[in-house]
Enzyme design. Structure first.
Site, PDB file in Angstrom:
ATOM      1  N   CYS A   1      21.860   9.214  14.105  1.00 53.14           N
ATOM      2  CA  CYS A   1      23.121   9.705  13.534  1.00 53.14           C
ATOM      3  C   CYS A   1      22.955  11.062  12.867  1.00 53.14           C
ATOM      4  O   CYS A   1      23.770  11.951  13.034  1.00 53.14           O
ATOM      5  CB  CYS A   1      23.659   8.725  12.500  1.00 53.14           C
ATOM      6  SG  CYS A   1      24.138   7.151  13.191  1.00 53.14           S
TER       7      CYS A   1
ATOM      8  N   CYS B   1       9.475   4.305 -19.580  1.00 52.51           N
ATOM      9  CA  CYS B   1       9.846   4.831 -20.886  1.00 52.51           C
ATOM     10  C   CYS B   1      10.474   3.720 -21.722  1.00 52.51           C
ATOM     11  O   CYS B   1      10.209   3.600 -22.916  1.00 52.51           O
ATOM     12  CB  CYS B   1      10.853   5.967 -20.715  1.00 52.51           C
ATOM     13  SG  CYS B   1      10.303   7.520 -21.410  1.00 52.51           S
TER      14      CYS B   1
END
Lengths: 106, 251
Positions: free
Chosen positions: B69, B212
């Site tokens: 595609c 984090c």
């Protein structure tokens, strides 16, 4: 099939010093770390790298558990004759990988 | 008069410093790691990019490869990563690049989605994002994204975890200072997926965020959760204008 990145010049003048750079995808598991289940992960490292220039070993290195994952090795060879450079990595669990590059020396 | 001149001077200094005060994490790394990122033969992230190129052309299931595609990714995917996360009009929610790739898989290729942080997903994402390397981050301007982006900003400023810290406390107020042996970066998101030396491998932005979050001892939201994507949306806006570095190398 491991993945490698190799930088080697395809042409050179005779006597020229060439820098060859290689990088290979490998976990380099040390054998000292604990896995998610708390058990020690078995060692899985590359133990030896060698570079042959037209069949003759021009550079080799022993690798140890302290070396990081995806080891990068750069070294110099003197352009001697046209031919092939063969790079071999060997390690634990039957790991073996060979790549080659051709070089034309004028 | 003097006060006015001072004010004007201050205002113009601020106006000038604002655009270039954004600094990629690249600028605060050691020269050795910078060299590692700059050189494609040394940058281990390029291994994943090379993998992604193979996957791009691989036929999944019985039908299509990505290339069927989208053609040549070097053209069709250029600039795509700069825009994401973007609005998905079918599911009516914001999706990041990972989710977009998985939507393509489930809607068009009719195969199972790739699990988060799988080597295949990191490879494909790295390959797609790599096509935008050097382009400035330009977040999508879709109106629908305003509300989720705002929720992302609130999350960014919300104190969380046992350490009671927000993202903003470190990355807005204290960049350049030290956290143990590491320099606190401004926390920009212009190089994901990133090869992190600490991980000894490639990881997505969501992996980094979870890192984090568990660092401040908060419970990280699961992969691909709404909260994660909203935070990503705000972070992309915050990093707008910075050049994409994928695959970046970070300490």
């Amino acid at each position: 099939m491991a993945r490698t990145l190799i930088h080697a010049p395809t042409t050179a003048r005779k006597g020229e010093v060439l820098e060859i750079r290689t990088l290979i995808a490998h976990p380099m598991e040390t054998g000292y770390r604990a896995g998610a289940d708390g058990r020690t992960l078995p060692r899985d490292i590359i133990r030896r790298f060698s570079c042959r220039y037209n069949g003759e070993v021009v550079f080799s290195a022993d690798l140890y558990p302290a070396i990081s994952a995806n080891p990068y090795l750069a070294f110099n060879v003197v352009a001697d004759a046209s031919g092939s450079l063969t790079f071999t990595w060997e390690g634990d669990n039957g790991f073996a990988q060979t790549e080659s590059a051709t070089i034309t020396v004028s | 008069m003097l006060a006015l001149a001072w004010l004007l001077g201050w205002a113009s200094a601020f106006a000038q410093s604002a655009p270039d005060s954004k600094r990629s994490g690249f600028d605060t790394m050691s020269p050795r790691i910078q060299a590692m990122q700059r050189d494609d033969q040394q940058n281990p992230g390029m291994l994943w990019v090379a993998d992604g190129e193979v996957l791009w052309n691989k036929i999944f299931g019985i039908t299509f490869s990505c290339a069927h595609c989208h053609g040549d990714a070097k053209k069709s995917m250029r600039g795509v990563a700069a825009r994401y996360p973007d609005w998905d009009p079918i599911d009516k929610k914001p999706v990041d690049l990972t989710q977009r790739i998985n939507l393509c898989r489930t809607r068009h290729q009719l195969v199972l989605p790739l699990p988060p942080e799988s080597e295949e997903m990191l490879g494909l994402e790295a390959y797609v994002a790599h096509q935008s390397r050097g382009m400035p981050m330009a977040p999508s301007a879709a109106k629908e994204l305003d509300a989720p982006r705002e929720r992302g900003r609130q999350q960014y400023e919300q104190r969380i975890g046992q350490l009671n810290l927000s993202c903003a406390l470190c990355h807005d107020k204290l960049p350049g200072h030290m956290l143990a042996g590491a320099t606190i970066p401004q926390g920009h998101v212009n190089g994901y997926p990133t090869y992190r030396l600490e991980w000894q491998g490639m990881g997505s932005l969501q992996r980094r965020l979870r890192n984090c979050l568990s660092g401040v001892r908060a419970e990280p939201p699961p992969f691909n959760s709404t909260e994660m994507v909203e935070l990503e949306l705000y972070l992309a806006q915050r990093s707008a204008g910075l050049k994409i570095e994928t695959p970046a190398v970070r300490p």
